[in-house]
Design a protein around this motif. Structure first.
Motif, PDB file in Angstrom:
ATOM      1  N   LEU A   1       0.911  -1.029   0.118  1.00 22.26           N
ATOM      2  CA  LEU A   1      -0.041  -0.117  -0.060  1.00 22.26           C
ATOM      3  C   LEU A   1       0.824   1.048   0.028  1.00 22.26           C
ATOM      4  O   LEU A   1       0.559   2.504  -0.807  1.00 22.26           O
ATOM      5  CB  LEU A   1      -1.055  -0.034   1.058  1.00 22.26           C
ATOM      6  N   ALA A   2       1.883   1.092   0.797  1.00 24.81           N
ATOM      7  CA  ALA A   2       2.997   2.369   0.848  1.00 24.81           C
ATOM      8  C   ALA A   2       3.404   2.731  -0.600  1.00 24.81           C
ATOM      9  O   ALA A   2       3.401   3.986  -0.973  1.00 24.81           O
ATOM     10  CB  ALA A   2       3.928   2.176   1.842  1.00 24.81           C
ATOM     11  N   ILE A   3       4.044   1.792  -1.460  1.00 28.68           N
ATOM     12  CA  ILE A   3       4.408   2.126  -2.441  1.00 28.68           C
ATOM     13  C   ILE A   3       3.265   2.417  -3.490  1.00 28.68           C
ATOM     14  O   ILE A   3       3.573   3.369  -4.408  1.00 28.68           O
ATOM     15  CB  ILE A   3       5.063   0.763  -3.246  1.00 28.68           C
ATOM     16  N   LEU A   4       2.305   1.875  -3.570  1.00 28.50           N
ATOM     17  CA  LEU A   4       0.972   2.071  -4.411  1.00 28.50           C
ATOM     18  C   LEU A   4       0.714   3.625  -4.085  1.00 28.50           C
ATOM     19  O   LEU A   4       0.563   4.557  -4.987  1.00 28.50           O
ATOM     20  CB  LEU A   4      -0.178   1.176  -4.239  1.00 28.50           C
ATOM     21  N   ALA A   5       0.681   3.959  -2.578  1.00 29.58           N
ATOM     22  CA  ALA A   5       0.022   5.274  -2.512  1.00 29.58           C
ATOM     23  C   ALA A   5       0.922   6.329  -3.007  1.00 29.58           C
ATOM     24  O   ALA A   5       0.696   7.395  -3.514  1.00 29.58           O
ATOM     25  CB  ALA A   5      -0.162   5.501  -1.024  1.00 29.58           C
ATOM     26  N   ALA A   6       2.292   6.033  -2.836  1.00 30.17           N
ATOM     27  CA  ALA A   6       3.471   6.910  -3.261  1.00 30.17           C
ATOM     28  C   ALA A   6       3.312   7.238  -4.870  1.00 30.17           C
ATOM     29  O   ALA A   6       3.740   8.245  -5.190  1.00 30.17           O
ATOM     30  CB  ALA A   6       4.723   6.356  -2.693  1.00 30.17           C
ATOM     31  N   ARG A   7       3.134   6.009  -5.428  1.00 29.37           N
ATOM     32  CA  ARG A   7       3.284   6.162  -6.901  1.00 29.37           C
ATOM     33  C   ARG A   7       2.022   6.623  -7.425  1.00 29.37           C
ATOM     34  O   ARG A   7       2.152   7.323  -8.517  1.00 29.37           O
ATOM     35  CB  ARG A   7       3.693   4.811  -7.277  1.00 29.37           C
TER      36      ARG A   7
ATOM     37  N   PRO B   1       0.509   6.222   3.907  1.00 30.98           N
ATOM     38  CA  PRO B   1       0.821   5.023   4.547  1.00 30.98           C
ATOM     39  C   PRO B   1       2.223   4.477   4.543  1.00 30.98           C
ATOM     40  O   PRO B   1       2.844   4.809   3.485  1.00 30.98           O
ATOM     41  CB  PRO B   1      -0.122   4.021   3.587  1.00 30.98           C
ATOM     42  N   LEU B   2       2.540   3.908   5.684  1.00 36.22           N
ATOM     43  CA  LEU B   2       4.179   3.432   5.863  1.00 36.22           C
ATOM     44  C   LEU B   2       4.358   2.175   5.491  1.00 36.22           C
ATOM     45  O   LEU B   2       3.465   1.261   5.596  1.00 36.22           O
ATOM     46  CB  LEU B   2       4.515   3.746   7.333  1.00 36.22           C
TER      47      LEU B   2
END
Lengths: 358, 358
Positions: free
Chosen positions: B200-206, B215-216
């Motif tokens: 989720l952190a990567i999805l949200a950042a990207r 999200p961390l």
């Protein structure tokens, strides 16, 4: 939480690029995602083409290997060579021989390799298979086992075809060579064969220099050389395969480590006809050209004759030659004595002679 | 043969692109060529920022390490995550923890890492330094030594910033867990904490999903968990960190390996508020989302209480939970029991949920 039948439907619209190729002829992003396609690629292609060995294909997150018999050697190299297939070799055998050679020159017997791919989306599956076959043949030839691996796929444009990484584990065999800092004035410098062949092969292939026949890389394992040298009990100070930066880089590093000055003799450098011709034509110095199957040795004078005798009895070392000697420290690290006796300073390799050579 | 003062003048015109940056703020092709610039980068930047340890910075083509005390664990992973710096971590600590975790979950104590960079020409030196600092901190925290490395630089456009590879060597500690093929019906399935956070952190950042706060990732070493579990003498069948493909991929693989059927309970899955909220909003299944500091265990029922007690006493395992159980083989590998008691089949992850997650 939403139930779902397949991974594809898990993602918000737009966040889920579908594989662009479903006929199996190209590597897709799905091959790198750790699910069904990754498993099938590993099971049906990678492990199928690589040799089955005692410790291969175990599954799990790490290979389980026996306790080694002695001190451990550990090395890593990534391979980004272009072109992937070049006269005399390809990225697959380069990735095996390069790492195996790094272990061998340190005085270790190579045992186990890891193999990690970074593949660009759309890479031809047939090229991946050809590379795997080449890796398999190289591993069998050098008696190393590929025991663990990883596959990542990056989108089109985020890599140039394929990059490999191999890390290698080996076990040191006594007596362990003392190393470059133990090189002494009076030691002799030996190379196992004609120098500069890999560098010229890549340069010629890439710049369309039009040599006929195309110059071949010397890409080869040096393990047989070390087996022969060990069997004969030849003692040497240090050995190194002269890859990036060529024999010049090895000499520079060793002269600094031993606080000596290396003197090379230009007329003594073994050169293939292709390297000699191209060097004269293009103004290249073969000392700076990369090798991928060539060892430089520093050897005490009393072991020189035996080292040469042993090397001359091997396939790879038939043209082994003394190329210079070690002197007490002068103001510079490396000098080259020309054909007319005049000495010039050999600088440390610098700048960008030819990127992506290995 | 032509004499030459520097490497730059060795090449025919046009074959020698000069470094485009000489103020040291960017990585240049010359940094990857094995000559002076490579040596300076390694000496002045890489080894300087990495921890000095017993076996680091030896020079030579391979590290020389002592004979390990037991059977050897060997693993490799390449890291191609984007963005390089994400909420909760970065590619540097991911590359250390990911490989350390692969050794730990197999039952080994991580000892030594290799570290190989493929860097794109023009990559900011400050980012490289930040990544190295992150690697250094992660290695210190997990008590592994980075003992050998490699640096390659590829021209602009031939990579996307930077890719890392770490390979890891560890030593197995008795008793070695028997492995997934020894999982039995009746065994219980445990996760060490909330699932799906890295994905989720990567999805949200990207995808700029706009969550506040962002999200961390759960990017963390799991070595402390295994130290605690070993100290307490807890026996388990198998452990795995559920990275790409999430907990779903681990369950699929284990169910196949043990010829059993896994039954997960949806209501038992530990979820952070962020993952719960985002999953409901976006229609994601947390079972498919990647983790980078989360372990799945299969444990015999008589050791379950003790495993949970030990995990709950660790920082990372405070929210450890039983998520399901192993049944005799049915027609499918994995089912999920929903909140209303209805069971659905959990498919093997497939397609491309989110490339370049690790």
């Amino acid at each position: 939480m939403t139930s779902s039948e397949t991974g594809e439907s898990l993602w918000p619209s737009g966040a889920c690029p579908l594989p662009r190729d479903s006929d199996g002829r190209q590597v897709t992003l799905a091959h790198g995602e750790g699910g069904r396609e990754t498993r099938r690629l590993i099971e049906n292609c990678i492990w199928k083409l690589l040799p089955r060995t005692r410790y291969s294909g175990q599954g799990g997150d790490a290979a389980r290997l026996p306790r080694p018999d002695g001190a451990l050697a550990f090395t890593t190299d990534s391979y980004v060579v272009t072109p992937l297939f070049f006269p005399g070799g390809d990225i697959g055998e380069l990735a095996v021989y390069g790492t195996v050679n790094d272990l061998a020159v340190m005085g270790a017997v190579p045992l186990w390799l890891s193999l990690a791919f970074i593949v660009e989306e759309g890479f031809p599956m047939s090229d991946l298979e050809a590379i795997l076959q080449s890796i398999a043949a190289a591993a069998t030839r050098t008696e190393v086992e590929i025991v663990t691996g990883d596959t990542k796929v990056v989108p089109r444009g985020a890599a140039d075809g394929i990059y490999l990484n191999t890390s290698g584990v080996g076990v040191f065999v006594e007596p362990i060579p003392p190393g470059p800092d133990q090189i002494q004035p009076g030691d002799m410098l030996v190379v196992s064969g004609p120098i500069g062949r890999h560098g010229l092969a890549i340069l010629a292939a890439r710049e369309n220099l039009g040599f006929e026949p195309a110059p071949l890389s010397d890409c080869a394992p040096v393990t047989d050389l070390f087996r022969a040298v060990r069997s004969a009990g030849v003692q040497y100070r240090a050995a190194r395969d002269a890859t990036r930066g060529g024999v010049a880089a090895v000499c520079q590093e060793w002269a600094r480590a031993s606080r000596t000055t290396f003197c090379l003799r230009e007329s003594a450098l073994p050169l293939s006809d292709e390297v000699r011709g191209a060097s004269e034509l293009l103004g290249l110095d073969p000392l700076f050209l990369a090798n991928e199957g060539n060892v430089t040795w520093a050897v005490p004078p009393k072991h020189l004759t035996e080292l040469l005798r042993v090397l001359h009895g091997t396939d790879l070392g038939r043209q082994a030659a003394v190329i210079g000697e070690v002197r007490p420290h002068q103001s510079v690290s490396v000098v080259v004595a020309g054909r007319l006796g005049r000495e010039r300073v050999l600088e440390e390799p610098s700048g960008v002679p030819l990127p992506r050579i290995c």
